[in-house]
Scaffold this active site. Structure first.
Site, mmCIF file in Angstrom:
data_model
loop_
_atom_site.group_PDB
_atom_site.id
_atom_site.type_symbol
_atom_site.label_atom_id
_atom_site.label_comp_id
_atom_site.label_asym_id
_atom_site.label_seq_id
_atom_site.Cartn_x
_atom_site.Cartn_y
_atom_site.Cartn_z
ATOM 1 N N HIS A 666 -9.902 0.535 7.041
ATOM 2 C CA HIS A 666 -11.425 -0.054 7.307
ATOM 3 C C HIS A 666 -11.555 -1.118 8.210
ATOM 4 O O HIS A 666 -10.535 -1.950 8.546
ATOM 5 C CB HIS A 666 -11.656 -0.468 5.856
ATOM 6 N N ASP A 668 -12.936 -5.199 7.968
ATOM 7 C CA ASP A 668 -13.596 -6.171 7.022
ATOM 8 C C ASP A 668 -15.127 -6.774 7.471
ATOM 9 O O ASP A 668 -15.209 -6.894 8.796
ATOM 10 C CB ASP A 668 -12.830 -7.315 6.836
ATOM 11 N N HIS A 718 -7.411 -1.837 9.838
ATOM 12 C CA HIS A 718 -6.209 -2.125 9.274
ATOM 13 C C HIS A 718 -6.367 -1.261 7.787
ATOM 14 O O HIS A 718 -7.242 -0.819 7.340
ATOM 15 C CB HIS A 718 -5.847 -3.420 8.757
ATOM 16 N N ARG A 728 1.328 -5.479 -7.163
ATOM 17 C CA ARG A 728 1.232 -6.360 -6.140
ATOM 18 C C ARG A 728 -0.375 -7.128 -6.395
ATOM 19 O O ARG A 728 -1.217 -6.340 -6.689
ATOM 20 C CB ARG A 728 1.065 -5.612 -4.686
#
EC number: 1.14.11.4
Length: 737
Positions: A666, A668, A718, A728
């Site tokens: 995607h 941002d 990314h 995480r």
């Protein structure tokens, strides 16, 4: 004819040669100056207070010869502060002056000592006395006391002060003796009234040849003259100047309620602090702890009287003080249930280093005054306690040598200067208002900002201070020092100390630390210090910003693992842990669903399992963090781009195999994005990372507390790489959307 005659023809010649002596036998020469060894200063002191030592110090500076009367005697002269009295001083003068009654060339100067300092020397005093051309000169006052009915009996004065003040007078010994030999009253009768009645009697005044120092050339009484007297620096010296009469008085008397003003003058006069030489008395009567084998025993009183940010760090600082732990004892009063967990953690560490630790908790329901009295007693009742060091929880001591420095200064009560960062708020007042509250002294700002450095006699200090144990067992042996009328405990302590004549000092000779703001500390969150970026920015930065952050600008430690992807340290371990804890405590993770009522339009194209900063009321803090700490990095790596530091979406993402293990490719919705790793790969999770597809570049080992910064829309497509196990956490902001 009797008298002297002058022949007409010689008249002009006589007038020319002797213009002031038309008669033979008149003395035309000016009187010779009086040798300084013919001046004797007499004072009365039945005890040696701080004021007495200051007086003697100023006398020594100018080489006065001083005779002290009454030493070792019981004071029977009444309460001179609030009532008439002082006759004991006249009785002692009467006894001693009998020995000097026949010394015609001796000049005697009587002055009080507890509230007097000399500003000039014997030569100046004698010169001004001779110029007065009277046998005895009394200090003058603008206030008539103790009997106002005597006003009409005073001679009229057109310029200057009209009334007598018995706090100081100077005269030839035989004439002073003639005055004091008239005393036939009791020790607790009033000395002021006695001298007044001598002066207002016209026959006695003329026979003894008495006058008043109407323009304050020798004596300056401060009561009623506060607006007249200012501090003057000239020719490398400090003087108190009477601006009404343009005079430089020699003896300054802080009579009545003006002792605080005298203390202010005493910080400078005589040359205690000058613009050229700074503090000339800072090394006076100090001690050197490096020369002792055994350090003094210190009881530390710790007071947690309200919810206080960064308390664990405050407690840890106590253990890092540069002082032998075997010489320390701890008294801790904690009023807040909220802080009991912090106290327990600290006690478990401290008990191995400090043998005696007394903790008084919230279950005791003590008032602040009662707790402080108890803490002071912790030292007072221990004969081996040499010093009592009181520290409030809102004090951040950044200097490990603070305790040693204060002990070495060797004062009965001394406090280190601490201020609120970037503000003039400090732990002392330089002056008091008429009702006993804060007033700003002329030198307050200069002291706080370090433009004047020294050890300063002040009327009020709080938060952190050191008191000698023997002072607590002598002058300050009353237990209830922190209770006084309706005053706050710190004000009660200071008022009691002032009335006992115990000087309180503040030192700004070193950088000691700062004060926290506790006013708006909200304890409704899990990790409440996270919200302190506005109230206590320095402390917030120390706790939460990575210690290597400054190296971004000094050592160029920014890495670039992929094109235009910059990697740099930003958060401390504590920041990462507390942010994760805060989100987990809140617990309302979004679940990675497309439908999201938290965002405009209600639909998220590339959803993550997250919690928005806005949901935990951290949005304003986070945006301020971006402006303060991210924006400078942006300017460094994206030269010429000035960020607005604004972001609509700020959130913590949670990746785990059970909920959301990865994120599809995607762009941002930002000009640039920050992505901060909040835990450790290999320890907390395996896998994860970020891949920038256009550059075929992956970062698979993110560092805890480090941030990626990369362009958002258009160039940096990314994806989030899969987490294989564990959990995480990352913090993300889409900046300048």
């Amino acid at each position: 004819m009797g008298g002297c005659t002058v022949k007409p023809q010689l008249l002009l010649l006589a007038l020319v040669l002797h213009p002031w002596n038309p008669c033979l036998g008149a003395d035309s020469e000016k009187p010779s100056s009086i040798p300084t060894d013919k001046l004797l200063v007499i004072t009365v002191a039945t005890k040696e207070s701080d004021g007495f030592h200051r007086f003697m110090q100023s006398a020594k500076y100018f080489n006065y010869t001083v005779k002290v009367l009454g030493q070792g005697e019981e004071w029977r002269g009444g309460d001179g502060i609030n009532s008439i009295g002082g006759g004991q001083k006249v009785r002692l003068m009467k006894e001693v002056m009998e020995h000097y009654a026949d010394q015609d060339d001796l000049v005697v100067m009587f002055t009080e000592c507890f509230d007097v300092i000399f500003a000039g020397g014997p030569e100046e005093v004698l010169k001004k006395f001779q110029k007065a051309n009277h046998k005895v000169v009394f200090a003058a006052d603008g206030i008539l006391w103790p009997d106002k009915r005597l006003a009409d009996k005073y001679p009229v004065v057109h310029i200057g002060k009209r009334y007598l003040n018995s706090g100081g007078f100077i005269g030839y010994a035989p004439y002073v003796n003639r005055i004091v030999q008239q005393w036939n009253l009791q020790d607790n009768d009033d000395d002021q009234l006695f001298y007044t009645k001598v002066y207002i009697d016209p026959l006695k005044r003329e026979a003894i040849n008495i006058t008043l120092d109407h323009k304050c050339k020798i004596f300056q009484t401060l009561n009623g003259a506060v607006d007249e007297v200012v501090l003057k620096f000239e020719n490398g010296k400090a003087r108190a100047k009477n601006t009404f009469y343009e005079t430089l008085p020699v003896a300054i008397n802080g009579n009545g309620p003006t002792k605080i003003l005298l203390n202010y003058f005493g910080n400078y006069v005589p040359n205690s602090w000058t613009q050229d030489n700074g503090c000339t008395l800072c090394e006076f009567d100090t001690v050197d702890l490096s020369a002792v084998d055994v350090h003094p025993n210190v009881s530390i009183g710790v007071f947690i009287e309200q919810p206080t940010p960064f308390l664990p760090r405050f407690l840890d600082i106590l253990l890092t003080l540069d002082y032998p732990k075997e010489a320390l004892k701890l008294f801790i009063h904690n009023k807040e249930v909220y802080h009991e967990k912090d106290i327990k953690v600290f006690f478990d560490k401290a008990k191995h280093e400090i043998k005696t630790i007394k903790i008084v908790g919230p279950e005791e329901n003590l008032s602040q005054a009662e707790a402080r009295n108890m803490g002071m007693d912790f030292c007072r009742q221990d004969e081996k306690c040499d010093y009592y060091f009181s520290v409030d929880a809102d004090v951040v001591l950044t200097n490990p040598r603070t305790l040693k420095i204060l002990i070495e200064q060797n004062r009965k009560i001394i406090a280190p200067l601490v201020t609120r960062h970037g503000k003039l708020w400090s732990n002392f007042w330089g002056a008091l208002s008429p009702d006993g509250y804060y007033a700003r002294s002329e030198d307050y700002v200069d002291i706080v900002q370090g433009n004047r450095v020294g050890v300063w006699n002040v009327p009020y200090m709080a938060n952190v201070y050191l008191i000698k144990g023997k002072t607590l067992r002598s002058e300050m042996n009353e237990r209830n020092y922190f209770v006084r009328d309706k005053l706050d405990p710190d004000m009660a302590l200071c008022r009691n100390a002032r009335e006992m004549g115990v000087f309180m000092y503040i030192s700004n000779r070193h950088e000691f630390g700062r004060l926290l703001s506790t006013a708006n500390y909200n304890t409704s969150h899990y990790n409440n210090d996270l919200w302190q970026i506005f109230e206590n920015p320095v402390d917030w930065k120390e706790k939460y910003i990575n210690r290597d952050y400054s190296k971004i600008f000094t050592e160029n430690i920014v890495e670039q693992p992929c094109p235009d992807v910059f990697w740099f340290p930003i958060f401390s371990e504590k920041a990462c842990d507390e942010l994760v804890e805060e989100m987990e405590h809140y617990g309302k993770w979004s679940g990675g669903k497309h439908h999201d009522s938290r965002i405009s339009g209600g639909y998220e194209n590339v959803p993550t399992d997250d919690i928005h900063m806005k949901q935990v009321d951290l949005e304003n803090v986070w945006l301020h963090f971006i402006r303060e700490f991210i924006a400078p990095v942006t300017l460094k790596v994206f030269a010429g781009y000035y960020t607005k530091g604004f972001a609509l979406l700020n959130f913590v993402v949670k990746y785990s195999p059970e909920r959301q293990r990865s994120l599809r490719p995607h762009h941002d919705a930002s000009t640039f994005t920050i992505n901060i790793a909040l835990n450790n790969v290999g320890e907390d999770f395996q896998g994860g990372g970020c891949k920038f597809l256009r550059y075929n570049c992956s970062i698979e080992s993110p560092r805890k507390g480090w941030s990626f910064m990369h362009p958002g829309r258009l160039t940096h497509l990314h994806e989030g790489l899969p987490v294989k196990n564990g959990t995480r956490y990352i913090a993300v902001s889409f900046i300048d959307p």
